[in-house]
Design a protein around this motif. Structure first.
Motif, short mmCIF file in Angstrom:
data_model
loop_
_atom_site.label_atom_id
_atom_site.label_comp_id
_atom_site.label_asym_id
_atom_site.label_seq_id
_atom_site.Cartn_x
_atom_site.Cartn_y
_atom_site.Cartn_z
N ARG A 1 -12.10 -1.04 20.31
CA ARG A 1 -11.31 0.08 20.40
C ARG A 1 -10.66 0.08 21.77
O ARG A 1 -8.85 0.56 21.56
N ALA A 2 -10.72 -0.15 22.56
CA ALA A 2 -10.12 -0.99 23.77
C ALA A 2 -8.37 -1.77 23.36
O ALA A 2 -7.91 -1.06 23.94
N ARG A 3 -8.88 -2.88 22.85
CA ARG A 3 -8.38 -3.97 22.58
C ARG A 3 -7.41 -3.21 21.88
O ARG A 3 -6.13 -3.59 21.90
N ASP A 4 -7.42 -2.32 20.33
CA ASP A 4 -6.24 -1.84 19.67
C ASP A 4 -6.42 -1.19 20.78
O ASP A 4 -4.68 -0.53 19.92
N VAL B 1 -1.89 -3.37 31.49
CA VAL B 1 -3.07 -2.92 31.44
C VAL B 1 -4.18 -3.73 30.77
O VAL B 1 -4.45 -4.99 31.15
N ALA B 2 -5.34 -3.31 31.90
CA ALA B 2 -6.36 -3.70 31.94
C ALA B 2 -7.80 -3.36 30.95
O ALA B 2 -7.62 -1.64 30.88
N LEU B 3 -8.51 -4.12 30.79
CA LEU B 3 -9.89 -3.25 29.93
C LEU B 3 -10.96 -3.05 31.52
O LEU B 3 -11.17 -4.73 31.70
N VAL B 4 -11.52 -2.31 31.66
CA VAL B 4 -12.56 -1.85 32.42
C VAL B 4 -13.60 -1.77 31.70
O VAL B 4 -14.36 -0.90 31.05
N THR B 5 -14.98 -2.89 32.02
CA THR B 5 -15.84 -2.88 31.63
C THR B 5 -16.73 -1.42 32.07
O THR B 5 -16.61 -1.40 32.86
N GLY B 6 -17.53 -0.85 31.12
CA GLY B 6 -18.92 1.01 31.99
C GLY B 6 -19.55 0.99 30.46
O GLY B 6 -20.21 -0.20 30.17
#
Length: 80
Positions: free
Chosen positions: A17-20, A36-41
């Motif tokens: 979902r995050a990549r989409d 555009v940053a993907l941050v883990t949670g």
């Protein structure tokens, strides 16, 4: 320029979902965003921020990539 941050729950398997969302934002706005940053949670988090403002939170909003892109648009200078 705009920074978009997508914080997603790793244990929940929300990477796709995050990549989409990241791909849709980049496709729509291209060079109109700095990053555009993907941050883990964890704990079920899926939050999208534009310039530190929350524009989507899975706790209160229904997941829809197009709606998220529309929510980011006001933050992007020269948005297409």
């Amino acid at each position: 320029m705009t920074r978009v941050e997508i914080e997603y729950c790793v244990p929940c398997g929300m990477l796709n979902r995050a990549r989409d969302v990241a791909e849709a934002v980049l496709r729509q706005f291209g060079e109109g965003v700095d990053e555009v940053a993907l941050v883990t949670g964890d704990a079920g988090v899926f939050v999208v921020r534009a310039d530190d403002d929350v524009v989507f939170d899975t706790e209160t909003d229904d997941f829809d990539v197009d709606s998220i892109v529309r929510a980011v648009k006001p933050y992007v200078g020269g948005a297409a």
